[in-house]
Scaffold this motif. Structure first.
Motif, PDB file in Angstrom:
ATOM      1  N   TYR A 253      40.159  70.988  58.331  1.00  0.00           N
ATOM      2  CA  TYR A 253      41.312  71.895  57.472  1.00  0.00           C
ATOM      3  C   TYR A 253      42.501  70.886  57.663  1.00  0.00           C
ATOM      4  O   TYR A 253      42.859  70.354  58.413  1.00  0.00           O
ATOM      5  CB  TYR A 253      41.669  73.122  58.485  1.00  0.00           C
ATOM      6  CG  TYR A 253      40.440  74.150  58.485  1.00  0.00           C
ATOM      7  CD1 TYR A 253      40.432  75.107  57.537  1.00  0.00           C
ATOM      8  CD2 TYR A 253      39.531  74.060  59.576  1.00  0.00           C
ATOM      9  CE1 TYR A 253      39.119  76.114  57.599  1.00  0.00           C
ATOM     10  CE2 TYR A 253      38.356  75.035  59.767  1.00  0.00           C
ATOM     11  CZ  TYR A 253      38.183  75.962  58.494  1.00  0.00           C
ATOM     12  OH  TYR A 253      37.072  76.678  58.664  1.00  0.00           O
ATOM     13  N   ILE A 254      43.193  71.155  56.071  1.00  0.00           N
ATOM     14  CA  ILE A 254      44.403  70.246  56.066  1.00  0.00           C
ATOM     15  C   ILE A 254      45.244  70.820  55.427  1.00  0.00           C
ATOM     16  O   ILE A 254      45.092  71.722  54.341  1.00  0.00           O
ATOM     17  CB  ILE A 254      43.904  68.884  55.643  1.00  0.00           C
ATOM     18  CG1 ILE A 254      45.176  67.826  55.620  1.00  0.00           C
ATOM     19  CG2 ILE A 254      43.327  68.913  54.389  1.00  0.00           C
ATOM     20  CD1 ILE A 254      44.710  66.392  55.272  1.00  0.00           C
ATOM     21  N   GLU A 255      46.790  70.647  55.666  1.00  0.00           N
ATOM     22  CA  GLU A 255      47.713  71.414  54.832  1.00  0.00           C
ATOM     23  C   GLU A 255      48.081  70.490  53.446  1.00  0.00           C
ATOM     24  O   GLU A 255      47.784  69.091  53.595  1.00  0.00           O
ATOM     25  CB  GLU A 255      48.868  71.483  55.468  1.00  0.00           C
ATOM     26  CG  GLU A 255      48.951  72.491  56.578  1.00  0.00           C
ATOM     27  CD  GLU A 255      50.343  72.563  57.452  1.00  0.00           C
ATOM     28  OE1 GLU A 255      51.199  71.821  57.010  1.00  0.00           O
ATOM     29  OE2 GLU A 255      50.269  73.176  58.569  1.00  0.00           O
ATOM     30  N   PRO A 256      48.309  71.027  52.336  1.00  0.00           N
ATOM     31  CA  PRO A 256      48.587  70.323  51.203  1.00  0.00           C
ATOM     32  C   PRO A 256      49.603  69.078  51.384  1.00  0.00           C
ATOM     33  O   PRO A 256      49.246  67.908  50.880  1.00  0.00           O
ATOM     34  CB  PRO A 256      49.207  71.236  50.058  1.00  0.00           C
ATOM     35  CG  PRO A 256      48.460  72.649  50.410  1.00  0.00           C
ATOM     36  CD  PRO A 256      48.178  72.398  52.157  1.00  0.00           C
ATOM     37  N   ILE A 257      50.500  69.447  52.281  1.00  0.00           N
ATOM     38  CA  ILE A 257      51.563  68.235  52.248  1.00  0.00           C
ATOM     39  C   ILE A 257      50.852  67.244  53.010  1.00  0.00           C
ATOM     40  O   ILE A 257      51.091  66.175  52.736  1.00  0.00           O
ATOM     41  CB  ILE A 257      52.781  69.054  53.254  1.00  0.00           C
ATOM     42  CG1 ILE A 257      53.656  69.740  52.117  1.00  0.00           C
ATOM     43  CG2 ILE A 257      53.565  67.676  53.637  1.00  0.00           C
ATOM     44  CD1 ILE A 257      54.811  70.544  52.916  1.00  0.00           C
ATOM     45  N   GLU A 258      49.971  67.483  53.945  1.00  0.00           N
ATOM     46  CA  GLU A 258      49.599  66.420  54.974  1.00  0.00           C
ATOM     47  C   GLU A 258      48.477  65.521  53.748  1.00  0.00           C
ATOM     48  O   GLU A 258      48.369  64.267  53.888  1.00  0.00           O
ATOM     49  CB  GLU A 258      48.761  66.685  55.983  1.00  0.00           C
ATOM     50  CG  GLU A 258      48.147  65.903  56.834  1.00  0.00           C
ATOM     51  CD  GLU A 258      47.389  66.439  58.153  1.00  0.00           C
ATOM     52  OE1 GLU A 258      46.800  65.641  58.748  1.00  0.00           O
ATOM     53  OE2 GLU A 258      47.501  67.550  58.291  1.00  0.00           O
ATOM     54  N   LEU A 259      47.718  66.403  52.974  1.00  0.00           N
ATOM     55  CA  LEU A 259      46.795  65.663  52.328  1.00  0.00           C
ATOM     56  C   LEU A 259      47.401  64.694  51.001  1.00  0.00           C
ATOM     57  O   LEU A 259      46.862  63.638  51.065  1.00  0.00           O
ATOM     58  CB  LEU A 259      46.081  66.788  51.287  1.00  0.00           C
ATOM     59  CG  LEU A 259      44.940  66.209  50.509  1.00  0.00           C
ATOM     60  CD1 LEU A 259      43.628  65.366  51.272  1.00  0.00           C
ATOM     61  CD2 LEU A 259      44.109  67.504  50.017  1.00  0.00           C
ATOM     62  N   LEU A 260      48.459  65.088  50.508  1.00  0.00           N
ATOM     63  CA  LEU A 260      49.425  64.501  49.566  1.00  0.00           C
ATOM     64  C   LEU A 260      49.917  63.054  50.504  1.00  0.00           C
ATOM     65  O   LEU A 260      49.724  62.027  49.774  1.00  0.00           O
ATOM     66  CB  LEU A 260      50.538  64.902  49.230  1.00  0.00           C
ATOM     67  CG  LEU A 260      50.199  66.096  48.165  1.00  0.00           C
ATOM     68  CD1 LEU A 260      51.463  67.072  47.733  1.00  0.00           C
ATOM     69  CD2 LEU A 260      49.929  65.370  46.888  1.00  0.00           C
ATOM     70  N   ARG A 261      50.246  63.078  51.351  1.00  0.00           N
ATOM     71  CA  ARG A 261      50.910  61.907  52.159  1.00  0.00           C
ATOM     72  C   ARG A 261      49.311  60.930  52.863  1.00  0.00           C
ATOM     73  O   ARG A 261      49.627  59.730  52.839  1.00  0.00           O
ATOM     74  CB  ARG A 261      51.495  62.419  53.529  1.00  0.00           C
ATOM     75  CG  ARG A 261      52.935  63.037  53.352  1.00  0.00           C
ATOM     76  CD  ARG A 261      53.560  63.405  54.544  1.00  0.00           C
ATOM     77  NE  ARG A 261      54.742  64.010  54.247  1.00  0.00           N
ATOM     78  CZ  ARG A 261      55.361  65.089  55.130  1.00  0.00           C
ATOM     79  NH1 ARG A 261      54.781  65.386  55.950  1.00  0.00           N
ATOM     80  NH2 ARG A 261      56.659  65.405  54.747  1.00  0.00           N
ATOM     81  N   THR A 262      48.309  61.744  53.207  1.00  0.00           N
ATOM     82  CA  THR A 262      47.155  60.841  53.354  1.00  0.00           C
ATOM     83  C   THR A 262      46.919  59.986  52.154  1.00  0.00           C
ATOM     84  O   THR A 262      46.331  58.712  52.197  1.00  0.00           O
ATOM     85  CB  THR A 262      46.052  61.840  53.602  1.00  0.00           C
ATOM     86  OG1 THR A 262      46.424  62.328  54.796  1.00  0.00           O
ATOM     87  CG2 THR A 262      44.651  60.964  53.884  1.00  0.00           C
ATOM     88  N   PHE A 263      47.119  60.322  50.857  1.00  0.00           N
ATOM     89  CA  PHE A 263      46.848  59.457  49.802  1.00  0.00           C
ATOM     90  C   PHE A 263      47.987  59.016  49.110  1.00  0.00           C
ATOM     91  O   PHE A 263      48.102  58.592  48.011  1.00  0.00           O
ATOM     92  CB  PHE A 263      46.149  60.440  48.561  1.00  0.00           C
ATOM     93  CG  PHE A 263      44.831  60.981  48.943  1.00  0.00           C
ATOM     94  CD1 PHE A 263      43.681  60.097  48.284  1.00  0.00           C
ATOM     95  CD2 PHE A 263      44.180  61.905  49.647  1.00  0.00           C
ATOM     96  CE1 PHE A 263      42.464  60.340  48.374  1.00  0.00           C
ATOM     97  CE2 PHE A 263      43.018  62.111  49.925  1.00  0.00           C
ATOM     98  CZ  PHE A 263      41.970  61.345  49.350  1.00  0.00           C
ATOM     99  N   GLU A 264      49.234  58.795  50.018  1.00  0.00           N
ATOM    100  CA  GLU A 264      50.292  58.101  49.768  1.00  0.00           C
ATOM    101  C   GLU A 264      51.128  58.777  48.436  1.00  0.00           C
ATOM    102  O   GLU A 264      51.599  58.045  47.466  1.00  0.00           O
ATOM    103  CB  GLU A 264      50.071  56.505  49.501  1.00  0.00           C
ATOM    104  CG  GLU A 264      49.479  55.816  50.789  1.00  0.00           C
ATOM    105  CD  GLU A 264      49.200  54.541  50.595  1.00  0.00           C
ATOM    106  OE1 GLU A 264      49.549  54.165  49.542  1.00  0.00           O
ATOM    107  OE2 GLU A 264      48.600  53.974  51.698  1.00  0.00           O
ATOM    108  N   TYR A 265      51.231  60.030  48.572  1.00  0.00           N
ATOM    109  CA  TYR A 265      51.975  60.706  47.289  1.00  0.00           C
ATOM    110  C   TYR A 265      53.182  61.433  47.968  1.00  0.00           C
ATOM    111  O   TYR A 265      52.631  62.224  49.186  1.00  0.00           O
ATOM    112  CB  TYR A 265      51.262  61.783  46.580  1.00  0.00           C
ATOM    113  CG  TYR A 265      50.031  61.082  45.760  1.00  0.00           C
ATOM    114  CD1 TYR A 265      50.656  60.853  44.249  1.00  0.00           C
ATOM    115  CD2 TYR A 265      48.788  61.154  45.928  1.00  0.00           C
ATOM    116  CE1 TYR A 265      49.593  60.253  43.511  1.00  0.00           C
ATOM    117  CE2 TYR A 265      47.764  60.561  45.226  1.00  0.00           C
ATOM    118  CZ  TYR A 265      48.231  60.149  43.730  1.00  0.00           C
ATOM    119  OH  TYR A 265      47.433  59.817  43.026  1.00  0.00           O
TER     120      TYR A 265
END
Length: 328
Positions: free
Chosen positions: A144-156
């Motif tokens: 499970y992951i929040e959209p904000i964290e996922l964006l940061r994981t992909f450097e967005y």
């Protein structure tokens, strides 16, 4: 506080409401009805928490109850503003507010007592969860992951990009949680080109520009429906009572700003007292990623929000700064 005690506290708040229903409806019938509905919904959620033996189900039910009570708190704040301080039922109105706060405090305690992680103990082991964003694929440890964290994981930058499932017009809400076992392919789209992108109105845009004259400020228009997050980075804390010298401060701006004032004070989620203790009347489940401090303009002596006269700079230096000066 146990669910049985919470139910009694909620019923007490409802009794207080019923004793004032006519006066509250005369002030703002819609708000009064929202308050009644929020208290009833909170009681139903607390009943559900009482009836389940599963920790995760109990946690979810208590969390819903906390959301309803927060709505009730917003409603009573608005009704108090409308009533003023010289009405004949001022003491009864204050007693209603205190009853709602008692439920709020009890829910905070109950949520802390529930071990949310127990519900995931039986999850199957996995080598990781594959997820693709705009053609780039990574394997993550968590399901499970929040959209904000996922964006940061992909450097967005979450302030500049939003997530969309492929070939869909509905973006992934930033305050949601993604289950990577069920959904794992997304596109990162710039906010200003996204479907239904939110534009700031002239008053708010001007207030943000003024705030940026001497500070680093980010703006998130997609974090919540009906709210814009104005984030002041590395704000200097005016007290040495905390475990940090600076904190990000988020001003949660309602869509009806400036007629509707910001409320609460939102700081870094990991901000604590110097000795490690939690800040007074704080909660971390109100807005994802932020620690919310219960601090309200209408309860501060000599302070009043005046639309088009007071602004975000005033709120930061008067309300947020004033709360942080408390040192507790």
């Amino acid at each position: 506080m146990q669910p049985t005690d919470l139910e009694e506290a909620t019923q007490h708040a409802q009794d207080r409401y019923r004793g004032l229903s006519e006066q509250l409806e005369s002030l703002d019938e819609e708000r009064a009805d929202d308050l009644r509905a929020a208290l009833e919904a909170a009681e139903d959620a607390i009943d559900e928490a009482q009836d389940t033996d599963e920790d995760q189900s109990r946690y979810d039910a208590l969390h819903r109850a906390a959301d309803y009570i927060q709505s009730a708190q917003d409603d009573i704040d608005t009704l108090q503003d409308a009533a003023g301080f010289d009405v004949s039922y001022a003491e009864e109105l204050e007693a209603l507010e205190e009853a709602i706060e008692e439920v709020e405090d009890g829910l905070d305690e109950a949520l802390e007592d529930v071990d949310e992680g127990d519900a995931d103990e039986d999850d199957e082991e996995t080598d990781g969860y594959e997820v693709t964003v705009s053609g780039e694929t990574k394997v993550l440890d968590q399901q499970y992951i929040e959209p904000i964290e996922l964006l940061r994981t992909f450097e967005y930058d979450p302030n500049q990009y939003v997530l969309y499932p492929p070939d869909e017009d509905e973006r992934v809400p930033k305050d949601s949680e993604i289950n990577l076992a069920e959904e794992n392919v997304f596109d990162a789209i710039p906010v200003d080109t996204a479907y239904g992108s939110t534009q700031l109105d002239d008053v708010l845009a001007a207030d943000i520009d003024a705030l940026r004259e001497n500070r680093e400020v980010d703006v998130d228009t997609e974090a919540e429906a009906q709210f814009v997050h104005v984030i002041v980075r590395d704000y200097q804390i005016p007290s040495d009572a905390y475990n940090a010298d600076t904190t990000d401060v988020m001003i949660r701006v309602h869509e009806n700003y400036p007629q509707k004032a910001p409320d609460w004070v939102y700081v870094d989620e990991d901000l604590r007292l110097e000795g490690g203790g939690e800040l007074r009347k704080s909660r971390d489940d109100q807005v994802r990623g932020w620690l919310a401090l219960s601090w309200h303009i209408n309860k501060l002596d000599g302070i009043e929000w005046e639309p088009y006269e007071t602004d975000l700079e005033w709120y930061l230096e008067t309300v947020a700064n004033g709360r942080l000066r408390q040192g507790d």
